[in-house]
Scaffold this active site. Structure first.
Site, mmCIF file in Angstrom:
data_model
loop_
_atom_site.group_PDB
_atom_site.id
_atom_site.type_symbol
_atom_site.label_atom_id
_atom_site.label_comp_id
_atom_site.label_asym_id
_atom_site.label_seq_id
_atom_site.Cartn_x
_atom_site.Cartn_y
_atom_site.Cartn_z
ATOM 1 N N LYS A 86 45.703 11.840 41.891
ATOM 2 C CA LYS A 86 46.378 12.479 40.806
ATOM 3 C C LYS A 86 46.501 14.652 41.059
ATOM 4 O O LYS A 86 46.864 15.010 41.370
ATOM 5 C CB LYS A 86 46.209 12.944 39.363
ATOM 6 C CG LYS A 86 46.874 13.325 38.453
ATOM 7 C CD LYS A 86 47.924 13.157 38.418
ATOM 8 C CE LYS A 86 48.957 13.614 37.613
ATOM 9 N NZ LYS A 86 50.085 12.930 37.553
ATOM 10 N N SER A 110 68.339 23.961 57.193
ATOM 11 C CA SER A 110 67.255 23.301 56.182
ATOM 12 C C SER A 110 68.064 22.805 55.543
ATOM 13 O O SER A 110 69.087 21.696 55.986
ATOM 14 C CB SER A 110 66.081 23.706 55.631
ATOM 15 O OG SER A 110 64.907 23.475 56.785
#
Length: 321
Positions: free
Chosen positions: A183, A131
């Site tokens: 949010k 990764s």
């Protein structure tokens, strides 16, 4: 009277220890730019031609490195210092990392790609270079892996726990106050909406596409050829070699030889590694670092704060809060 004398002695002892530690910290703080020879010789000097070893170890995150993790700020500072030194002809990156946050991996990748214009860069993969670890490796001129190295895992993962069912079972409610519809999109206290899932999916796809494009750019391959090897697939070093994700099988010895050839150095180019003072080694045995917060909690927090992670999935079980 004897008790007062004993307390006075303890006070003097602690003051002396604190003074010694303070001096040692100041000294160790200036050792970041010091490199000692890894192949025999003395302290690296501006008049000496050589190459520098930079380790990429543990989780990759923003901020400063610790003894068992890699901070982008620390690595970027080292690379920029080396860029200005004309006698540093090459860099040997030793990578042993399952990945980390996207932005930190991208920053190091971009800096290495820039540095590759003037320095030769060779990678030696250890146990794991996956990764974010592979992301960084892709910026080099040449990559070595061991047969048993775990690499690849070109993919992106984003996760958030969901404890809504558990809270409902025990009748626990959580009130959320927010300004902004999305949010609390990663809130663990409610299910996500279809619209939010689409937004997160787009975020992941954008990051994934950039990951693939950067690997293709660094490896001088087509995007299509990398896409066929991506999708989070992991490879042994041997598999990676067959699929041309790495250039050869080998370790430091082979990487050192190749770096010397790329630098057009007759024989083996001197390798220099960051000098660790005896005091730093002592702190390392205690699990303490003055180069950054070395607690596992802080490292996990830095990973979680980046909503998108570039990390080897099998390593997630090793992260302990």
């Amino acid at each position: 009277m004897e008790r007062n004398q004993f307390l006075l002695f303890l006070s003097f002892l602690f003051s002396t220890i604190a003074t010694i530690l303070g001096i040692a910290i100041l000294v160790s703080g200036s050792s970041l730019a010091r490199f000692s020879s890894g192949t025999g010789g003395s302290l690296f000097q501006a008049s000496e031609i050589g190459a520098v070893v930079i380790p990429i170890v543990g989780e990759i995150h923003s901020g400063e490195s610790t003894f068992d993790s890699t901070g982008a700020d620390t690595v970027l500072r080292q690379l920029r210092e080396l860029e200005e030194d004309g006698n540093v002809k090459g860099i040997l990156l030793e990578i042993n990392s399952p990945g980390g946050t996207v932005a930190a991996s991208q920053e190091i990748f971009n800096e290495l790609l820039h540095l590759r214009k003037t320095k030769k860069i060779v990678v030696s993969m250890k146990d794991v270079a996956a990764s974010g670890g592979y992301y960084i490796a892709a910026a080099s001129d040449y990559i070595f892996a061991q047969n048993g190295t775990i690499t690849g895992s070109i993919g992106v993962i984003s996760f958030a726990p969901n404890v809504k069912g558990l809270l409902d079972r025990y009748g626990v409610g959580v009130r959320t106050y927010k300004a902004g519809k999305y949010k609390d999109m990663y809130s663990p206290f409610r299910d996500s909406t279809n619209e939010e899932d689409e937004m997160i999916g787009k975020q992941l796809q954008d990051t994934y596409r950039k990951f693939v494009e950067d690997v293709a750019k660094g490896r001088n391959k087509t995007v299509k050829s990398i896409e066929e090897l991506a999708e989070g697939k992991i490879y042994s070093g041997e598999d990676a070699f067959r699929n041309k994700l790495v250039d050869d099988i080998g370790g430091r010895r082979e990487a050192h030889k190749k770096l010397s050839e790329l630098c057009q150095y007759e024989g083996l180019i001197p390798l220099f590694e960051q000098e660790i003072s005896p005091f730093d080694r002592f702190l390392q045995t205690l699990g303490v670092s003055f180069f950054g917060d070395n607690t596992h909690v802080s490292k996990i927090r830095s990973l979680i704060q980046s909503q998108v992670l570039v990390i080897l999935p099998t390593a997630l079980g090793k992260l302990m809060l």
